[in-house]
Write a protein that holds these residues in place. Structure first.
Motif, short mmCIF file in Angstrom:
data_model
loop_
_atom_site.label_atom_id
_atom_site.label_comp_id
_atom_site.label_asym_id
_atom_site.label_seq_id
_atom_site.Cartn_x
_atom_site.Cartn_y
_atom_site.Cartn_z
N ALA A 137 0.85 -1.29 0.06
CA ALA A 137 0.18 -0.11 0.09
C ALA A 137 1.05 1.10 0.00
O ALA A 137 1.69 1.31 0.97
CB ALA A 137 -1.02 -0.03 1.19
N PRO A 138 0.53 2.03 -0.87
CA PRO A 138 1.23 3.53 -0.91
C PRO A 138 1.65 3.92 0.34
O PRO A 138 2.61 4.54 0.96
CB PRO A 138 0.65 4.32 -1.80
CG PRO A 138 -0.15 3.14 -2.83
CD PRO A 138 -0.42 2.24 -1.98
N SER A 139 0.63 4.03 1.31
CA SER A 139 0.34 4.73 2.63
C SER A 139 1.42 4.11 3.42
O SER A 139 2.09 4.66 4.35
CB SER A 139 -0.67 4.65 3.22
OG SER A 139 -1.28 3.20 3.30
N GLU A 140 1.88 2.66 3.30
CA GLU A 140 2.83 1.91 4.24
C GLU A 140 4.29 2.54 3.85
O GLU A 140 5.17 2.72 4.58
CB GLU A 140 2.64 0.58 4.01
CG GLU A 140 1.45 0.07 4.71
CD GLU A 140 1.42 -1.73 4.35
OE1 GLU A 140 2.58 -2.19 4.30
OE2 GLU A 140 0.38 -2.22 4.42
N LEU A 141 4.41 2.73 2.50
CA LEU A 141 5.60 3.18 2.22
C LEU A 141 5.82 4.56 2.49
O LEU A 141 7.14 4.99 2.93
CB LEU A 141 5.69 3.32 0.40
CG LEU A 141 5.55 1.85 -0.12
CD1 LEU A 141 5.82 1.74 -1.53
CD2 LEU A 141 6.54 0.89 0.21
N TYR A 142 5.04 5.51 2.43
CA TYR A 142 4.88 6.89 2.82
C TYR A 142 5.23 7.07 4.08
O TYR A 142 6.16 7.78 4.79
CB TYR A 142 3.75 7.80 2.45
CG TYR A 142 3.11 7.75 0.97
CD1 TYR A 142 4.03 7.27 0.11
CD2 TYR A 142 1.98 8.10 0.88
CE1 TYR A 142 3.47 7.53 -1.23
CE2 TYR A 142 1.33 7.97 -0.29
CZ TYR A 142 1.99 7.67 -1.61
OH TYR A 142 1.71 7.60 -2.87
N ALA A 143 4.57 6.26 5.00
CA ALA A 143 4.88 6.23 6.53
C ALA A 143 6.18 5.85 6.83
O ALA A 143 7.01 6.26 7.49
CB ALA A 143 4.00 5.28 7.28
N GLU A 144 6.64 4.71 6.26
CA GLU A 144 8.00 4.02 6.26
C GLU A 144 9.27 5.26 6.18
O GLU A 144 10.25 4.77 6.88
CB GLU A 144 8.48 2.75 5.52
CG GLU A 144 9.59 2.14 5.85
CD GLU A 144 9.64 0.85 4.83
OE1 GLU A 144 10.70 0.36 4.46
OE2 GLU A 144 8.47 0.28 4.30
N TRP A 145 9.15 5.87 5.13
CA TRP A 145 9.97 6.88 4.61
C TRP A 145 9.82 8.30 5.23
O TRP A 145 10.37 9.31 4.85
CB TRP A 145 10.20 6.91 3.30
CG TRP A 145 10.85 5.59 2.78
CD1 TRP A 145 10.40 4.20 2.52
CD2 TRP A 145 12.50 5.21 2.86
NE1 TRP A 145 11.57 3.41 2.52
CE2 TRP A 145 12.57 3.77 2.72
CE3 TRP A 145 13.53 5.89 3.11
CZ2 TRP A 145 13.90 3.39 2.49
CZ3 TRP A 145 14.74 5.66 2.96
CH2 TRP A 145 14.88 4.25 2.76
#
Length: 154
Positions: A49-57
């Protein structure tokens, strides 16, 4: 006489690391955010999920979305419906994206692992433990400053 490290020494090293990764991003023709998203997708190896990537970085939704669209326009990533959530999307590397990260991101990851492996086991453990402790202590110090109605909790 041994030099007493200052917090500014740590900040300077952090800035130097940021600069190294910025230069790598530029050399790859990517924004820093685009580089981060490709790195994360390479590391994960599965649609995410894009939101997971955004949060991770630590990317804002707007910054992450813009970077994702730029990667999609280049044919490096593709969005598809999330089978677990009818409204959600998943992002994954395209075949061209997989080739691209194999030529760019994976060699960088290998260099990171190699440089870390050149530290002794004790140094590796100390580096991780002390960095983790420093992050925890900074969050504690900032918690009062950043909590409440005007701020966000770290």
């Amino acid at each position: 006489m041994e030099h007493q490290a200052q917090y500014s020494d740590l900040l300077q090293l952090s800035k130097e690391l940021d600069h190294i990764y910025h230069e790598v991003s530029l050399k790859m023709g990517l924004s820093d955010s685009g580089f981060s998203l490709l790195y994360a997708l390479c590391e994960r190896g599965v649609p995410t999920a894009p939101s997971e990537l955004y949060a991770e970085w630590s990317l804002s939704k707007q910054t992450g979305h813009s970077a994702l669209l730029a990667l999609e326009r280049r044919g490096l990533v593709a969005l598809s419906p999330d089978p677990r959530d009818g409204r959600g999307k998943l992002v994954a590397l395209t075949p061209a994206g997989a080739v691209y990260v194999k030529q760019t991101i994976q060699p960088l990851m290998a260099a990171e692992r190699s440089s870390f492996a050149r530290l002794t086991g004790e140094e590796q453990n100390q580096l991780v433990a002390l960095t983790e402790k420093s992050v925890i202590l900074l969050k504690e110090e900032l918690s009062g400053l950043l909590s409440g109605p005007a701020g966000t909790q770290l």
